[in-house]
Design a protein around this motif. Structure first.
Motif, PDB file in Angstrom:
ATOM      1  N   LYS A   1      -5.407  21.596  -1.312  1.00  0.00           N
ATOM      2  CA  LYS A   1      -5.149  20.618  -2.373  1.00  0.00           C
ATOM      3  C   LYS A   1      -3.753  20.751  -2.963  1.00  0.00           C
ATOM      4  O   LYS A   1      -3.233  19.812  -3.557  1.00  0.00           O
ATOM      5  CB  LYS A   1      -6.188  20.769  -3.485  1.00  0.00           C
ATOM      6  CG  LYS A   1      -7.604  20.464  -3.044  1.00  0.00           C
ATOM      7  CD  LYS A   1      -7.732  19.029  -2.549  1.00  0.00           C
ATOM      8  CE  LYS A   1      -9.160  18.699  -2.134  1.00  0.00           C
ATOM      9  NZ  LYS A   1      -9.271  17.332  -1.560  1.00  0.00           N
TER      10      LYS A   1
ATOM     11  N   ASP B   1      -2.908  16.117  -1.807  1.00  0.00           N
ATOM     12  CA  ASP B   1      -3.802  15.773  -2.919  1.00  0.00           C
ATOM     13  C   ASP B   1      -3.720  14.310  -3.323  1.00  0.00           C
ATOM     14  O   ASP B   1      -4.266  13.916  -4.353  1.00  0.00           O
ATOM     15  CB  ASP B   1      -3.496  16.658  -4.130  1.00  0.00           C
ATOM     16  CG  ASP B   1      -2.061  16.485  -4.611  1.00  0.00           C
ATOM     17  OD1 ASP B   1      -1.260  15.877  -3.877  1.00  0.00           O
ATOM     18  OD2 ASP B   1      -1.741  16.951  -5.722  1.00  0.00           O
ATOM     19  N   THR B   2      -3.030  13.474  -2.542  1.00  0.00           N
ATOM     20  CA  THR B   2      -2.917  12.059  -2.893  1.00  0.00           C
ATOM     21  C   THR B   2      -3.118  11.197  -1.650  1.00  0.00           C
ATOM     22  O   THR B   2      -2.891  11.650  -0.519  1.00  0.00           O
ATOM     23  CB  THR B   2      -1.518  11.727  -3.471  1.00  0.00           C
ATOM     24  OG1 THR B   2      -0.536  11.834  -2.427  1.00  0.00           O
ATOM     25  CG2 THR B   2      -1.160  12.663  -4.612  1.00  0.00           C
TER      26      THR B   2
ATOM     27  N   TYR C   1      -1.213   8.903  -0.742  1.00  0.00           N
ATOM     28  CA  TYR C   1       0.106   8.681  -0.153  1.00  0.00           C
ATOM     29  C   TYR C   1       0.402   9.732   0.923  1.00  0.00           C
ATOM     30  O   TYR C   1       0.938   9.406   1.986  1.00  0.00           O
ATOM     31  CB  TYR C   1       1.189   8.728  -1.240  1.00  0.00           C
ATOM     32  CG  TYR C   1       0.905   7.823  -2.408  1.00  0.00           C
ATOM     33  CD1 TYR C   1       0.996   6.443  -2.269  1.00  0.00           C
ATOM     34  CD2 TYR C   1       0.515   8.345  -3.643  1.00  0.00           C
ATOM     35  CE1 TYR C   1       0.722   5.605  -3.340  1.00  0.00           C
ATOM     36  CE2 TYR C   1       0.243   7.512  -4.712  1.00  0.00           C
ATOM     37  CZ  TYR C   1       0.343   6.143  -4.552  1.00  0.00           C
ATOM     38  OH  TYR C   1       0.062   5.318  -5.613  1.00  0.00           O
ATOM     39  N   THR C   2       0.030  10.971   0.644  1.00  0.00           N
ATOM     40  CA  THR C   2       0.231  12.032   1.632  1.00  0.00           C
ATOM     41  C   THR C   2      -0.718  11.860   2.810  1.00  0.00           C
ATOM     42  O   THR C   2      -0.321  12.019   3.972  1.00  0.00           O
ATOM     43  CB  THR C   2       0.020  13.410   0.991  1.00  0.00           C
ATOM     44  OG1 THR C   2       0.820  13.510  -0.184  1.00  0.00           O
ATOM     45  CG2 THR C   2       0.409  14.522   1.946  1.00  0.00           C
TER      46      THR C   2
ATOM     47  N   GLU D   1     -11.724   6.959   2.056  1.00  0.00           N
ATOM     48  CA  GLU D   1     -10.663   7.129   1.054  1.00  0.00           C
ATOM     49  C   GLU D   1     -10.839   6.130  -0.092  1.00  0.00           C
ATOM     50  O   GLU D   1     -10.989   4.929   0.134  1.00  0.00           O
ATOM     51  CB  GLU D   1      -9.293   6.944   1.704  1.00  0.00           C
ATOM     52  CG  GLU D   1      -8.128   7.260   0.808  1.00  0.00           C
ATOM     53  CD  GLU D   1      -7.929   8.766   0.591  1.00  0.00           C
ATOM     54  OE1 GLU D   1      -7.295   9.124  -0.404  1.00  0.00           O
ATOM     55  OE2 GLU D   1      -8.407   9.552   1.425  1.00  0.00           O
TER      56      GLU D   1
ATOM     57  N   PRO E   1      -9.379   5.046  -4.196  1.00  0.00           N
ATOM     58  CA  PRO E   1      -8.342   5.272  -5.211  1.00  0.00           C
ATOM     59  C   PRO E   1      -8.922   5.913  -6.462  1.00  0.00           C
ATOM     60  O   PRO E   1     -10.059   5.628  -6.841  1.00  0.00           O
ATOM     61  CB  PRO E   1      -7.828   3.865  -5.510  1.00  0.00           C
ATOM     62  CG  PRO E   1      -8.965   2.956  -5.168  1.00  0.00           C
ATOM     63  CD  PRO E   1      -9.697   3.618  -4.038  1.00  0.00           C
ATOM     64  N   ARG E   2      -8.148   6.788  -7.084  1.00  0.00           N
ATOM     65  CA  ARG E   2      -8.593   7.422  -8.328  1.00  0.00           C
ATOM     66  C   ARG E   2      -8.225   6.586  -9.550  1.00  0.00           C
ATOM     67  O   ARG E   2      -9.006   6.408 -10.455  1.00  0.00           O
ATOM     68  CB  ARG E   2      -7.958   8.809  -8.475  1.00  0.00           C
ATOM     69  CG  ARG E   2      -8.339   9.802  -7.396  1.00  0.00           C
ATOM     70  CD  ARG E   2      -7.612  11.118  -7.616  1.00  0.00           C
ATOM     71  NE  ARG E   2      -7.673  11.990  -6.465  1.00  0.00           N
ATOM     72  CZ  ARG E   2      -6.957  13.085  -6.328  1.00  0.00           C
ATOM     73  NH1 ARG E   2      -6.107  13.435  -7.285  1.00  0.00           N
ATOM     74  NH2 ARG E   2      -7.059  13.843  -5.250  1.00  0.00           N
ATOM     75  N   SER E   3      -6.989   6.088  -9.551  1.00  0.00           N
ATOM     76  CA  SER E   3      -6.486   5.408 -10.746  1.00  0.00           C
ATOM     77  C   SER E   3      -6.700   3.900 -10.721  1.00  0.00           C
ATOM     78  O   SER E   3      -6.761   3.264 -11.759  1.00  0.00           O
ATOM     79  CB  SER E   3      -4.988   5.687 -10.905  1.00  0.00           C
ATOM     80  OG  SER E   3      -4.261   5.124  -9.820  1.00  0.00           O
TER      81      SER E   3
ATOM     82  N   GLU F   1      -1.755   2.630  -5.399  1.00  0.00           N
ATOM     83  CA  GLU F   1      -2.738   3.587  -4.870  1.00  0.00           C
ATOM     84  C   GLU F   1      -3.822   2.874  -4.068  1.00  0.00           C
ATOM     85  O   GLU F   1      -4.258   3.366  -3.021  1.00  0.00           O
ATOM     86  CB  GLU F   1      -3.364   4.393  -6.005  1.00  0.00           C
ATOM     87  CG  GLU F   1      -4.225   5.535  -5.500  1.00  0.00           C
ATOM     88  CD  GLU F   1      -4.707   6.462  -6.605  1.00  0.00           C
ATOM     89  OE1 GLU F   1      -5.463   7.398  -6.301  1.00  0.00           O
ATOM     90  OE2 GLU F   1      -4.317   6.240  -7.775  1.00  0.00           O
TER      91      GLU F   1
ATOM     92  N   CYS G   1      -4.716   3.513  -0.125  1.00  0.00           N
ATOM     93  CA  CYS G   1      -6.070   3.787   0.385  1.00  0.00           C
ATOM     94  C   CYS G   1      -6.446   2.816   1.503  1.00  0.00           C
ATOM     95  O   CYS G   1      -7.095   3.207   2.485  1.00  0.00           O
ATOM     96  CB  CYS G   1      -7.087   3.698  -0.752  1.00  0.00           C
ATOM     97  SG  CYS G   1      -6.961   5.039  -1.947  1.00  0.00           S
TER      98      CYS G   1
END
Length: 490
Positions: A337, A341-342, A344-345, A381, A383-385, A390, A394
Motif C-alpha cells: 500500500k 494505493d491509488t 492512477y497507479t 476497481e 473510486p473512493r472520492s 478518479e 477506475c
C-alpha cells in the motif's frame, strides 16, 4: 494559454526546482501569475497616438505588465509567446467579424509585443544566431505590413475592394504566425539545449536535481516542448541520470517523469524519439529498478508511468520487461500500500500488463505470479472520492484489465484459471449492470470481448441466458442490449 502555431497549447512556466510533492502547480497560483500578463491597453494606445477603444471587449486586451525584466530567457519566451499567440488568435476572430478598427488596433499592439519579445530575449540571452536574426527581420517586416494594410482598410468603403483586402490581411496574418512559430521554436530549442548541456556538464547533485526539475516543468507546457526536449537528446541525458545510483531517488523520479511526458502515446509525433532506442534497454532496466526500490507511491507512479508509455512506443520494451521479471516486480508492488494505493497507479500497472500480454510467453509468467487473481481484483476497481478524474481512472483500470484478460485467455491455462476465480461472473456483472462500470461503453466492449474469449474455452461456466444474450449474438447486438439495460434487469 500559449500555442506554437501548428502545435499544442503551452501554459506559463511553473516555479522552477520543485520537489516531488510540489509537482502539481496550484491552480490559484497559476491564475495569479497569469493575471500579471493582463492589463488594459490605455498606455499602449497612447504611445501609438491612437484613440482609446470604447468597445466592450477592449477590457480583455493583453500586454505584459511592466515587462518581464532581466529574468530567465526561457520564462520570458513562454510568457511573451503566450501573449502574442493569443493576440494572433483574437485578430483572426475580429477579422472574421469584419471589425476593422479592432483588427488595426490589435495589429499595432501585436507589433509592439513582437518587438518587445525580440529585444528582451536578445538582451537576456546576449547572443543570437544568424538564422534567428533572419527570422526576426521577417517577423517584424510582416508585423509592419499587417499594421499598414489594416490601416488602409479603415479608409476603404467599397465592399468589393474590402473583401479582396481581407484576403490579403488573412494571408499576411498567416505568414506572420508562421514566422513567429519558427522564431519561438528556434529560441526555445536553444534554451532547452542549454538546460540539457547544464545537466550533462554538472557534477553537483543539487544542480542536477534542480535542472532536472526545470526540465520536468517544461514538459508540462505541452507537446511542442516535449518534442524539443527529445530533439536535443534530452532523453539520452535523462538516461544517464536514471542509471546513476549516486543521484537521489527524487532526482531519478523527476527524470522518470520527464521520460513519461516525452514518450506519451498522446503526443502527435514519434519520429523525434528514434535516438531513444539507443538507450531504451538502460532506461527500462533503471525504471524497473526504481519501481522495485521506490520509497513512496509518488516515485512508483512516475516510474511505472514512464514504463507504461514506453511499452506503447516499442514492443521490444515488452520483451525487455519479461527478461527483467517486471511482472513479478509489478504484482508484488500491488500488495504494498505504500507504493500502490491509488487507481492512477493501478492504471499504469494494468497498462503495462495489457501491452505485455500480446507476447505469448507472458501468460506463463502471469500464472506463476498469481496475476489472474490481481486482474480479477482490478475488474472490481471502485473510486473512493467520486471525483471525475478518479472515476475515469477506475474506468480505465476496468477496461484494461478486461483487455488483458482477453489477450491472456488465448492460453487455455489462463482461461481455466480465470473461470476458477469467477472472472466470468464478474464480467457478466459488468456487462449487465451499468452502475458497476459507471455506464462506460469502453468497459462494456472490453468485458464482452473477454467474456466471449473465456466462453470459447469454458462454455460450461455460462448460463443459457448469458450465452444467448452476451456470447451468441454479434458483438454489436450484445453491446446495444447491455448499453440500454435498466438496473432492474439484473
Amino acid at each position: 494559454m500559449m500555442a506554437l502555431p501548428g502545435g499544442r497549447h503551452l501554459d506559463s512556466v511553473p516555479l522552477l526546482g520543485q520537489r516531488l510533492h510540489l509537482m502539481q502547480v496550484d491552480s490559484v497560483q497559476r491564475w495569479m501569475e497569469d493575471l500579471k500578463l493582463m492589463t488594459e491597453c490605455e498606455c499602449m494606445c497612447v504611445l501609438q497616438a491612437k484613440p482609446i477603444s470604447l468597445e466592450e471587449d477592449a477590457q480583455g486586451d493583453l500586454i505584459l505588465a511592466g515587462g518581464s525584466g532581466p529574468g530567465d530567457p526561457l520564462q520570458l519566451l513562454l510568457k511573451r509567446g503566450w501573449v502574442i499567440s493569443t493576440e494572433l488568435r483574437r485578430i483572426g476572430q475580429k477579422l472574421a467579424q469584419d471589425r476593422w478598427a479592432r483588427v488595426h488596433s490589435m495589429s499595432v499592439r501585436l507589433t509592439c509585443h513582437a518587438r518587445s519579445m525580440v529585444s528582451e530575449y536578445s538582451a537576456a540571452s546576449r547572443s543570437s544566431s544568424q538564422e534567428m536574426g533572419q527570422i526576426e527581420k521577417l517577423l517584424m517586416e510582416k508585423c509592419s505590413e499587417l499594421s499598414a494594410v489594416t490601416e488602409r482598410c479603415l479608409q476603404v468603403e467599397n465592399e468589393h475592394i474590402l473583401k479582396s483586402m481581407k484576403a490579403c490581411v488573412s494571408e499576411t496574418l498567416s505568414t506572420l504566425g508562421q514566422h513567429f512559430g519558427q522564431l519561438l521554436e528556434l529560441a526555445l530549442t536553444r534554451e532547452v539545449q542549454a538546460l540539457v548541456r547544464k545537466i550533462d556538464a554538472s557534477d553537483n547533485i543539487y544542480t542536477t536535481e534542480s535542472t532536472t526539475g526545470n526540465l520536468f516543468s517544461l514538459t508540462q507546457e505541452g507537446a511542442p516542448l516535449c518534442r524539443i526536449i527529445a530533439k536535443v537528446d534530452g532523453v539520452l541525458c535523462l538516461a544517464d541520470i536514471l542509471t546513476d545510483d549516486s543521484h537521489s531517488e527524487a532526482t531519478r523520479a523527476e527524470a522518470a517523469a520527464v521520460v513519461a511526458q516525452v514518450t506519451s502515446p498522446h503526443l502527435p509525433f514519434t519520429q523525434h524519439l528514434s535516438s531513444f532506442l539507443e538507450s531504451m534497454e538502460e532506461i527500462v532496466t533503471a525504471l524497473v529498478k526504481l519501481c522495485q526500490e521506490a520509497s513512496s507511491g509518488e516515485v512508483f507512479l512516475l516510474a511505472s508511468a514512464a514504463l507504461a508509455n514506453i511499452t506503447f512506443f516499442d514492443t521490444m520494451a515488452c520483451e525487455m520487461l519479461l527478461q527483467l521479471k517486471a511482472i513479478r516486480v509489478l504484482l508484488e508492488a500491488c500488495s504494498d500500500k505504500q507504493r500502490v494505493d491509488t487507481p492512477y497507479t493501478r492504471d499504469q500497472i494494468v497498462t503495462i500488463l495489457a501491452n505485455m500480454s500480446v507476447l505469448e510467453q507472458c501468460a506463463s509468467d502471469i500464472i506463476q505470479e498469481n496475476g489472474v487473481q490481481l486482474i480479477m481484483g482490478l475488474l472490481s476497481e471502485k473510486p473512493r472520492s467520486g471525483t471525475p478524474a478518479e472515476v475515469a481512472a477506475c474506468e480505465r483500470v476496468q477496461q484494461k484489465a478486461a483487455v488483458t484478460l482477453a489477450r491472456l485467455s488465448r492460453d487455455p491455462d489462463v482461461a481455466r484459471e480465470a473461470v476458477r476465480l469467477s472472472c466470468m461472473s464478474r464480467l457478466i456483472e459488468l456487462c449487465r449492470s451499468p452502475s458497476e462500470r459507471n455506464s462506460s461503453d469502453a468497459v462494456l466492449v472490453a468485458c464482452l470481448a473477454a467474456l466471449r474469449r473465456l466462453a470459447g474455452v469454458c462454455p460450461e461456466g455460462l448460463q443459457d441466458s448469458d450465452f444467448q444474450q452476451l456470447v451468441q449474438p454479434r458483438l454489436v447486438d450484445s453491446f446495444l442490449l447491455c448499453s440500454n439495460m435498466e438496473e432492474s434487469f439484473v
